[in-house]
Every structure is written in C-alpha cells, then in structure tokens.
Design an enzyme around this catalytic site. Structure first.
Site, PDB file in Angstrom:
ATOM      1  N   ASP A 189     -76.514 -33.787  57.863  1.00  0.00           N
ATOM      2  CA  ASP A 189     -76.818 -32.624  57.034  1.00  0.00           C
ATOM      3  C   ASP A 189     -78.332 -32.423  57.005  1.00  0.00           C
ATOM      4  O   ASP A 189     -79.087 -33.377  56.771  1.00  0.00           O
ATOM      5  CB  ASP A 189     -76.291 -32.825  55.603  1.00  0.00           C
ATOM      6  CG  ASP A 189     -76.452 -31.575  54.759  1.00  0.00           C
ATOM      7  OD1 ASP A 189     -75.545 -30.733  54.766  1.00  0.00           O
ATOM      8  OD2 ASP A 189     -77.509 -31.439  54.086  1.00  0.00           O
ATOM      9  N   GLU A 210     -75.067 -26.187  57.319  1.00  0.00           N
ATOM     10  CA  GLU A 210     -76.102 -26.924  58.040  1.00  0.00           C
ATOM     11  C   GLU A 210     -75.643 -28.337  58.412  1.00  0.00           C
ATOM     12  O   GLU A 210     -76.457 -29.217  58.667  1.00  0.00           O
ATOM     13  CB  GLU A 210     -77.374 -27.006  57.191  1.00  0.00           C
ATOM     14  CG  GLU A 210     -77.246 -27.801  55.890  1.00  0.00           C
ATOM     15  CD  GLU A 210     -76.845 -26.923  54.699  1.00  0.00           C
ATOM     16  OE1 GLU A 210     -77.190 -27.268  53.562  1.00  0.00           O
ATOM     17  OE2 GLU A 210     -76.176 -25.895  54.920  1.00  0.00           O
TER      18      GLU A 210
END
Length: 379
Positions: free
Chosen positions: A252, A295
């Site tokens: 992440d 993301e």
C-alpha cells in the site's frame, strides 16, 4: 458450326461473369454487414465492460476512507468519501444507461445496496472519535463493512462476467456467419477471400482485446483483483496437492491521498503506473503482480516460503523507497514509499481468503509501526 459453338460459349461466359459479379457483390455487401456487426458488438460490449470495471474499482475503494479515519482520525476523510460516493453514484447512473436491455434490474438492486452501504460508511465517518467505542468493536464494524464492500464488488464482477460470456456467444455467432461467408466469397472472388481473412483477424483481435480487458487493470496494465484471486486459488490448490508453499505480498502506497491532494489525480495515476513497473522489475518472471484496488498492489510468489517472501518484500520496499523517477509537473521529484504485508501458505493460513486477510493485517501493522517497512505475522 463455329458460330453456333461461339454463341453459347459467349452466353455461358456472360452468364458466368454475371453470376461471378453477383456473388462478389453479395459477398462484399454481406462482408460489410459482418464487419459492422462485429464492430457494433465490440463497441457496445467494450463500453459496458469499461463502465462495469470502473464501478467495481470505485466500490473496492469505498471502505478506504473508514480505514484511514480509524488510523489517523482526520475529518477530511469525510470529504474524501463524499467525493468518492459522488463518483460511484455517477458511474452507477452511467452503468444503467449503457445496459442495452441486459438485466437493468440487477444494477438497480446494486444501486439500492450501495445506498445502504453508503449510509453505514457515512455513520462510521460521523463518529467524533473513531476509537471511542473500543478497538474490538470498531475493528468488528470495519471488518463487516469490508465484507459488505467485497460482496457488492463481487456482485458487479458477476454481472461483468455474464456480459463477457454473452459477448463471446455473440462473437461466436458472428464467427460462424463469417465462415459461411468465406465459402461464398472464395468461390466468387479472391479479393473477397482476402477481405474475409482480414475481417477474421480483426475479430480475433477484438476477442483477444476483450478477453485481456476483462483480466487487466486499465490504469497500470497489471492483472486485476478478480484475475489475481482466481490465480491465487489455483496456486494454493497446487501447493496443497504437491506439499509445497506460496506467498503473498500486499503493498500500500504511504500517504497516497496527500499525493492526490497536492498534485492531483493525474499525477497520482502516473505514480501508480511507475510503481507497477518498479515492482515488476524486482520480482521474478514467474511471479504475478496485480492491482488489488486503489493504491494497493499485490504480488503472488509461487513455490516461495515465508523467509524468502519476506526477503522479496524487503527488496521491493527498498527499491520503491530508493526510486528517483517519480517526477511531478515542474520537474520536482516525488519520494514514494510503501508498507508491505507478507503472508505465506501454509505457514500463515490454510486457504486463499485467510492468506489475503493475514497479509492485509500485516500491511496495516506496518502502517501503524511507522510505514515504509515490511511486516509479517509473528514479526
């Protein structure tokens, strides 16, 4: 005698020429119709698939503001969710408008479920202190929310798969018609045969494009979440039968919202594409890299034990942190880091769903520990 022979010969040649021209003309008209039909199928289906994939990706991000609010407590997550909810509502409307009569009631039901889910998320974000009710309670509510988001995303994915099957049937019908046309046009004119071959090549290319579109993330070109989960399931089954192992890295991007807020979503998209290239360079060719949502990237490491997976995760994390090529408008360089969670089969979990959950928990542990690091269960 010669004149008598010549006369029917001329008539025969003339008749053959008329038949030839007629068959060629019919073949060209039919070929044009086939091309138009294939193009229409491809255009209509591509539009439906793109909108459905966009909706699925947006839904996968729906719970992120709650996670961030639980971690940092910033009230700006409410505004972020309002913007995301607006995008989802707009995409739902767009999805309903391009259904072409294909199960609009199913998407209406999804829209209804999304309204209920939107209310739950809004209620969680409205809490003055996200942790006031206790970590166990808030974790349970967030986990339940994640399950609802995943279920709703899977429903959209199922409709996407149904569209893909329907498209394959339509393209198969068109292919059968084109094969019949090949026989007619081959007997009439060589150019028609060549044109048909070109049309067949275009159709095969369209089918390959649609198939690839259903497996890939449009932004990064990586495999999408659905394809990753399918391959992870097969890899876990293979490892179980052979008594082997495999591992998962969940990455992440740290403070990615700040990148979007500071430089805009276009720069954020550029960062994600560059990040995907960096990660792909640091893993083996046999490893599978996918965009998990928002993301988050995920890497499947076949035939890999936990210790090796941790080493790979650290190599990827260090490569991202040391990468100098994240350039933003104006020529400035943007530093990006990732938090990485590692989980291995069978050491950490016996099935793929639990494996992903352990990796997710490890990744959030890396966030809480200060970000830009690799964490695993038992670390």
């Amino acid at each position: 005698m010669k004149r008598w022979v010549r006369h029917p010969l001329v008539l025969g040649l003339a008749g053959t020429a008329v038949l030839f021209v007629g068959l060629a003309g019919y073949g060209f008209r039919t070929l044009e119709h086939a091309f138009e039909r294939s193009a229409r199928i491809t255009q209509d289906t591509t539009q439906r698939i793109e909108v459905t994939l966009k909706l699925q990706k947006l839904l996968q991000r729906a719970a992120l503001p709650v996670h961030h609010y639980h971690i940092d407590g910033h009230s700006e997550q409410r505004m972020h969710f309002r913007m995301l909810a607006g995008e989802i509502n707009g995409t739902l409307s767009e999805t309903l408008s391009v259904r072409s009569g294909s199960r609009p009631q199913d998407f209406a039901a999804i829209a209804s479920s999304w309204r209920d889910l939107q209310g739950e998320i809004t209620a969680l974000l409205a809490l003055p202190d996200p942790n006031a009710m206790g970590l166990r309670v808030i974790h349970a509510r967030i986990h339940a929310l994640d399950e609802e988001v995943r279920a709703l995303s899977d429903r959209v994915g199922a409709l996407h798969d149904a569209d893909r099957i329907r498209t394959q049937e339509q393209l198969a019908d068109a292919a059968r018609w084109n094969r019949t046309l090949t026989v007619l046009v081959t007997a009439a004119f060589l150019v028609t045969v060549l044109s048909l071959m070109l049309g067949a090549a275009m159709m095969i290319h369209s089918q390959a494009t649609l198939r690839d579109l259903s497996m890939r993330d449009a932004l990064t070109g990586l495999f999408n979440r659905r394809e990753f989960q399918a391959r992870l399931r097969r890899q876990v089954e293979l490892a179980r039968r052979q008594g082997g192992s495999c591992a998962v890295l969940l990455l992440d991007v740290d403070h990615f919202k700040a990148v979007n807020d500071t430089y805009g979503h276009e720069v954020g998209d550029l960062v994600l594409r560059e990040l995907a290239e960096v990660v792909c360079r640091e893993v083996r060719r046999a490893d599978l890299v996918a965009r998990f949502g928002g993301e988050e990237l995920v890497v499947l490491l076949p035939h890999t034990d936990k210790a090796t997976a941790v080493s790979v995760g650290q190599r990827v994390q260090q490569a991202v942190a040391g990468h100098p090529a994240f350039v933003v408008p104006g020529g400035a360089q943007l530093t990006v880091t990732v938090s990485v969670g590692v989980a291995a089969f069978p050491a950490d979990a016996p099935v793929e769903e639990a494996l992903l959950r352990v990796a997710d928990q490890a990744m959030y542990a890396a966030k809480r520990a200060g970000r830009n690091q690799v964490t695993w269960q038992g670390a």
